[in-house]
Design a protein around this motif. Structure first.
Motif, PDB file in Angstrom:
ATOM      1  N   ILE A 192       0.943  -0.905   0.066  1.00  0.00           N
ATOM      2  CA  ILE A 192       0.290   0.192   0.006  1.00  0.00           C
ATOM      3  C   ILE A 192       0.641   0.985   0.396  1.00  0.00           C
ATOM      4  CG2 ILE A 192      -1.991  -1.232   0.802  1.00  0.00           C
ATOM      5  CD1 ILE A 192      -1.038  -0.023   3.371  1.00  0.00           C
ATOM      6  N   LEU A 193       0.171   2.820  -0.441  1.00  0.00           N
ATOM      7  CA  LEU A 193       1.080   3.438  -0.484  1.00  0.00           C
ATOM      8  C   LEU A 193       2.150   4.064   1.054  1.00  0.00           C
ATOM      9  CD1 LEU A 193       0.860   6.235  -1.493  1.00  0.00           C
ATOM     10  CD2 LEU A 193      -0.769   6.995  -0.241  1.00  0.00           C
ATOM     11  N   ASN A 194       2.766   4.517   0.579  1.00  0.00           N
ATOM     12  CA  ASN A 194       4.197   4.685   1.669  1.00  0.00           C
ATOM     13  C   ASN A 194       5.024   4.016   1.978  1.00  0.00           C
ATOM     14  OD1 ASN A 194       4.329   7.250   1.323  1.00  0.00           O
ATOM     15  ND2 ASN A 194       2.737   7.962   2.304  1.00  0.00           N
ATOM     16  N   THR A 195       4.334   2.804   1.264  1.00  0.00           N
ATOM     17  CA  THR A 195       4.867   1.078   2.285  1.00  0.00           C
ATOM     18  C   THR A 195       6.960   1.615   1.367  1.00  0.00           C
ATOM     19  OG1 THR A 195       3.309   0.044   2.219  1.00  0.00           O
ATOM     20  CG2 THR A 195       5.489  -1.115   2.112  1.00  0.00           C
ATOM     21  N   SER A 196       7.837   1.296   2.356  1.00  0.00           N
ATOM     22  CA  SER A 196       8.775   1.681   1.778  1.00  0.00           C
ATOM     23  C   SER A 196       9.824  -0.302   1.601  1.00  0.00           C
ATOM     24  CB  SER A 196       9.940   1.490   3.348  1.00  0.00           C
ATOM     25  OG  SER A 196      10.349   0.992   4.425  1.00  0.00           O
ATOM     26  N   VAL A 197      10.309  -0.065   0.738  1.00  0.00           N
ATOM     27  CA  VAL A 197      10.169  -1.775   0.313  1.00  0.00           C
ATOM     28  C   VAL A 197      12.359  -1.806  -0.268  1.00  0.00           C
ATOM     29  CG1 VAL A 197       8.381  -2.026  -0.704  1.00  0.00           C
ATOM     30  CG2 VAL A 197       9.625  -0.865  -2.515  1.00  0.00           C
ATOM     31  N   VAL A 198      12.731  -2.631   0.036  1.00  0.00           N
ATOM     32  CA  VAL A 198      14.179  -3.522  -0.265  1.00  0.00           C
ATOM     33  C   VAL A 198      14.038  -3.574  -2.294  1.00  0.00           C
ATOM     34  CG1 VAL A 198      15.989  -3.796   0.296  1.00  0.00           C
ATOM     35  CG2 VAL A 198      14.843  -3.019   1.513  1.00  0.00           C
ATOM     36  N   ILE A 199      14.580  -3.011  -2.726  1.00  0.00           N
ATOM     37  CA  ILE A 199      14.788  -3.293  -4.289  1.00  0.00           C
ATOM     38  C   ILE A 199      16.282  -4.184  -4.817  1.00  0.00           C
ATOM     39  CG2 ILE A 199      15.386  -2.717  -6.504  1.00  0.00           C
ATOM     40  CD1 ILE A 199      12.521  -1.101  -5.451  1.00  0.00           C
ATOM     41  N   LEU A 200      15.039  -5.851  -5.104  1.00  0.00           N
ATOM     42  CA  LEU A 200      16.893  -7.111  -4.641  1.00  0.00           C
ATOM     43  C   LEU A 200      17.110  -7.468  -6.675  1.00  0.00           C
ATOM     44  CD1 LEU A 200      14.333  -8.795  -2.879  1.00  0.00           C
ATOM     45  CD2 LEU A 200      16.340  -7.642  -1.945  1.00  0.00           C
ATOM     46  N   ASP A 201      15.979  -6.488  -7.238  1.00  0.00           N
ATOM     47  CA  ASP A 201      16.857  -7.423  -8.833  1.00  0.00           C
ATOM     48  C   ASP A 201      15.994  -5.562  -9.582  1.00  0.00           C
ATOM     49  OD1 ASP A 201      18.229  -7.816 -10.678  1.00  0.00           O
ATOM     50  OD2 ASP A 201      16.676  -9.860 -10.488  1.00  0.00           O
ATOM     51  N   HIS A 202      16.288  -5.823 -10.493  1.00  0.00           N
ATOM     52  CA  HIS A 202      15.356  -5.462 -11.577  1.00  0.00           C
ATOM     53  C   HIS A 202      15.388  -6.475 -13.031  1.00  0.00           C
ATOM     54  CE1 HIS A 202      17.526  -2.111  -9.221  1.00  0.00           C
ATOM     55  NE2 HIS A 202      16.109  -0.891  -9.958  1.00  0.00           N
ATOM     56  N   SER A 203      14.304  -5.736 -13.829  1.00  0.00           N
ATOM     57  CA  SER A 203      14.518  -6.211 -15.506  1.00  0.00           C
ATOM     58  C   SER A 203      13.985  -5.496 -15.659  1.00  0.00           C
ATOM     59  CB  SER A 203      12.907  -6.970 -14.984  1.00  0.00           C
ATOM     60  OG  SER A 203      11.554  -6.359 -15.342  1.00  0.00           O
ATOM     61  N   THR A 204      14.226  -5.452 -17.096  1.00  0.00           N
ATOM     62  CA  THR A 204      14.408  -5.299 -18.176  1.00  0.00           C
ATOM     63  C   THR A 204      13.700  -4.656 -18.856  1.00  0.00           C
ATOM     64  OG1 THR A 204      14.712  -6.818 -20.328  1.00  0.00           O
ATOM     65  CG2 THR A 204      16.392  -5.880 -19.338  1.00  0.00           C
ATOM     66  N   SER A 205      11.694  -4.381 -18.217  1.00  0.00           N
ATOM     67  CA  SER A 205      10.569  -4.922 -18.836  1.00  0.00           C
ATOM     68  C   SER A 205      10.026  -3.748 -18.229  1.00  0.00           C
ATOM     69  CB  SER A 205      10.271  -5.551 -19.028  1.00  0.00           C
ATOM     70  OG  SER A 205       9.799  -7.041 -17.641  1.00  0.00           O
ATOM     71  N   GLY A 206      11.364  -3.179 -17.022  1.00  0.00           N
ATOM     72  CA  GLY A 206      10.022  -1.592 -15.735  1.00  0.00           C
ATOM     73  C   GLY A 206       9.902  -2.514 -14.693  1.00  0.00           C
ATOM     74  N   TRP A 207      10.207  -3.788 -14.556  1.00  0.00           N
ATOM     75  CA  TRP A 207       9.443  -4.384 -12.774  1.00  0.00           C
ATOM     76  C   TRP A 207      11.272  -4.245 -11.978  1.00  0.00           C
ATOM     77  CZ3 TRP A 207       4.755  -6.241 -12.108  1.00  0.00           C
ATOM     78  CH2 TRP A 207       4.045  -6.145 -13.165  1.00  0.00           C
ATOM     79  N   CYS A 208      10.595  -4.416 -10.642  1.00  0.00           N
ATOM     80  CA  CYS A 208      11.898  -4.549  -9.397  1.00  0.00           C
ATOM     81  C   CYS A 208      10.921  -5.539  -8.489  1.00  0.00           C
ATOM     82  CB  CYS A 208      11.789  -3.311  -8.891  1.00  0.00           C
ATOM     83  SG  CYS A 208      11.842  -1.852  -9.688  1.00  0.00           S
ATOM     84  N   MET A 209      12.350  -6.203  -8.298  1.00  0.00           N
ATOM     85  CA  MET A 209      11.569  -7.268  -7.186  1.00  0.00           C
ATOM     86  C   MET A 209      12.200  -6.739  -6.174  1.00  0.00           C
ATOM     87  SD  MET A 209      11.347 -10.365  -5.792  1.00  0.00           S
ATOM     88  CE  MET A 209      11.569 -11.730  -7.009  1.00  0.00           C
TER      89      MET A 209
END
Length: 268
Positions: free
Chosen positions: A28-45
């Motif tokens: 939900i809005l304002n949740t802080s998340v840790v970025i683990l990986d990126h895809s070439t299609s505009g997505w983040c793990m």
């Protein structure tokens, strides 16, 4: 370790970096998340604060900084109590909606203007106002106990559609519902039913289930190691769960629990 903030009302977390992939949870809005990986299609793990992982579209997030994270500015922020509402561009119901918010979202509050409150939005870091939300959206209901608050929050959700991977008032799966109603009352639970079954105090039920208390978690499954469903006790045999929708249920000879756990601190 790079972090981002969720900048939309409800962001879908998916098993793979695709909008067609399985929904595994929501943030939900304002949740802080840790970025683990990126895809070439505009997505983040990403990994959410409850240690759950999934893919979120990068466009649904904004860069994190301490000044924009409500969790770092607790004295200046409040938790939305309305099941869902909108942050609007001006303090009136006819103004355009900037973002939808759901219960549990924490917003940085700037000032009160009659029946409205101005709040900051993570998607607009240079905008000191961000938008306006009705003051009543923050109004906490007065209830006599923590267990009653948890049950009342679950009752508020009755009729909401079942959604696999859902954990917000936009739709719930079974463990998403129990996680949400506890989190709204500042008790974090793991995301999945099998994980929730590993915490809390074991309760051995009486034959008539008369010793079950409001707020107890009732687990179902073929074995103790294979829990696949969870419900929230409202006392004795009765419970609320996400079945076809969020609905009432009742324990019986045909519907027996595998495990019961007591989570509410008042009762442990």
């Amino acid at each position: 370790m790079k972090k981002k903030l969720i900048a939309v009302g409800v962001a879908a977390m998916r098993a793979e970096p695709s909008g067609k992939s399985e929904l595994v949870s929501q943030a939900i809005l304002n949740t802080s998340v840790v970025i683990l990986d990126h895809s070439t299609s505009g997505w983040c793990m990403v990994q959410t604060p409850d240690q759950y992982q999934g893919w979120i579209e990068d466009r649904d997030m904004t860069d994190w900084d301490e000044s924009s994270d409500p969790q770092k500015r607790m004295e200046e922020s409040q938790i939305v109590q309305a099941l869902w509402t909108f942050v609007r561009s001006a303090p009136n119901l006819s103004s355009p909606a900037r973002v939808e918010v759901v219960r549990g979202s924490r917003l940085i509050v700037n000032e009160q203007i009659k029946d409205w409150v101005s709040v900051s939005l993570p998607s607009r870091p240079l905008d000191k106002i961000g938008g306006y939300i009705p003051k009543k959206a923050f109004r906490d209901m007065i209830r006599p106990s923590l267990a009653d608050k948890i049950v009342a929050d679950a009752r508020d959700c009755l009729g909401i559609s079942y959604l696999w991977g859902g954990s917000t008032p936009k739709g719930f799966d079974c463990s998403g519902l129990t996680q949400a109603v506890f989190l709204w009352n500042r008790i974090p639970l793991p995301r999945d039913a099998s994980q929730q079954a590993k915490i809390g105090k074991f309760v051995r039920p009486d034959p008539d289930y008369g010793n079950l208390l409001p707020g107890d978690l009732i687990f179902f499954g073929p074995t103790d190691e294979k829990i696949n469903h969870v419900a929230l006790s409202i006392g004795s045999r009765d419970y609320i769960h996400a079945g076809a929708c969020v609905e009432f249920g009742r324990l019986s000879s045909d519907k027996q629990p595998r495990l019961i756990k007591r989570i509410v601190p008042d009762f442990i």
